[in-house]
Scaffold this motif. Sequence first.
Motif, mmCIF file in Angstrom:
data_model
loop_
_atom_site.group_PDB
_atom_site.id
_atom_site.type_symbol
_atom_site.label_atom_id
_atom_site.label_comp_id
_atom_site.label_asym_id
_atom_site.label_seq_id
_atom_site.Cartn_x
_atom_site.Cartn_y
_atom_site.Cartn_z
ATOM 1 N N UNK A 173 -11.120 5.491 -28.794
ATOM 2 C CA UNK A 173 -11.353 4.289 -27.986
ATOM 3 C C UNK A 173 -12.836 4.085 -27.700
ATOM 4 N N UNK A 174 -13.545 5.167 -27.397
ATOM 5 C CA UNK A 174 -14.987 5.051 -27.126
ATOM 6 C C UNK A 174 -15.727 4.533 -28.353
ATOM 7 N N UNK A 175 -15.407 5.062 -29.518
ATOM 8 C CA UNK A 175 -16.067 4.613 -30.752
ATOM 9 C C UNK A 175 -15.791 3.138 -31.035
ATOM 10 N N UNK A 176 -14.538 2.711 -30.839
ATOM 11 C CA UNK A 176 -14.186 1.310 -31.068
ATOM 12 C C UNK A 176 -14.897 0.401 -30.060
ATOM 13 N N UNK A 177 -14.959 0.834 -28.818
ATOM 14 C CA UNK A 177 -15.652 0.048 -27.788
ATOM 15 C C UNK A 177 -17.136 -0.086 -28.096
ATOM 16 N N UNK A 178 -17.736 0.984 -28.559
ATOM 17 C CA UNK A 178 -19.171 0.936 -28.896
ATOM 18 C C UNK A 178 -19.436 -0.058 -30.022
ATOM 19 N N UNK A 179 -18.540 -0.114 -30.993
ATOM 20 C CA UNK A 179 -18.699 -1.072 -32.088
ATOM 21 C C UNK A 179 -18.604 -2.508 -31.572
ATOM 22 N N UNK A 180 -17.650 -2.752 -30.704
ATOM 23 C CA UNK A 180 -17.509 -4.096 -30.132
ATOM 24 C C UNK A 180 -18.725 -4.480 -29.290
ATOM 25 N N UNK A 181 -19.197 -3.549 -28.484
ATOM 26 C CA UNK A 181 -20.399 -3.812 -27.674
ATOM 27 C C UNK A 181 -21.591 -4.125 -28.565
ATOM 28 N N UNK A 182 -21.753 -3.352 -29.625
ATOM 29 C CA UNK A 182 -22.865 -3.584 -30.552
ATOM 30 C C UNK A 182 -22.759 -4.960 -31.197
ATOM 31 N N UNK A 183 -21.551 -5.355 -31.568
ATOM 32 C CA UNK A 183 -21.312 -6.662 -32.174
ATOM 33 C C UNK A 183 -21.720 -7.778 -31.211
ATOM 34 N N UNK A 184 -21.276 -7.682 -29.971
ATOM 35 C CA UNK A 184 -21.577 -8.704 -28.964
ATOM 36 C C UNK A 184 -23.075 -8.764 -28.686
ATOM 37 N N UNK A 185 -23.699 -7.606 -28.564
ATOM 38 C CA UNK A 185 -25.150 -7.573 -28.318
ATOM 39 C C UNK A 185 -25.933 -8.124 -29.505
ATOM 40 N N UNK A 186 -25.511 -7.791 -30.717
ATOM 41 C CA UNK A 186 -26.209 -8.276 -31.917
ATOM 42 C C UNK A 186 -26.129 -9.804 -32.022
ATOM 43 N N UNK A 187 -25.028 -10.370 -31.558
ATOM 44 C CA UNK A 187 -24.874 -11.825 -31.562
ATOM 45 C C UNK A 187 -25.705 -12.476 -30.458
ATOM 46 N N UNK A 188 -26.128 -11.685 -29.485
ATOM 47 C CA UNK A 188 -26.886 -12.223 -28.363
ATOM 48 C C UNK A 188 -26.027 -13.041 -27.412
#
Length: 107
Positions: free
Chosen positions: A36-51
């Motif tokens: 779950x932590x790994x999946x959450x980190x990927x989602x957070x990175x995606x959202x941040x990369x999109x700004x």
Amino acid sequence: MVLSQSSQTFDVTLAQDNIFTDLGFSEEEAVNLKIRADLMLELRSFIKAKGWTQKTAASFLNETQPRISYLMNGDINRFSVDKLLLLLSKAGMGVKFEIVSNSTLNR
């Protein structure tokens, strides 16, 4: 291992592969938390990369802004593996799993 810096001494323990095991969770729960932590980190990175703002991310992922806030703040207990996989799919990402035996992991 003991590290010394000036007059301070620190005890350092090397971590295992899964921090949740180090924190005392059972092996089964530690594996679930790590996924779950790994999946959450990927989602957070995606959202941040999109700004994106949390509101924009919520709209895109068809979630509420508070749910995105929980995600961005790492509130792991609010998300199941299934929910995180669904959100990753909505974000256009896929997930690959590799199943290995415990003996392979302990090499």
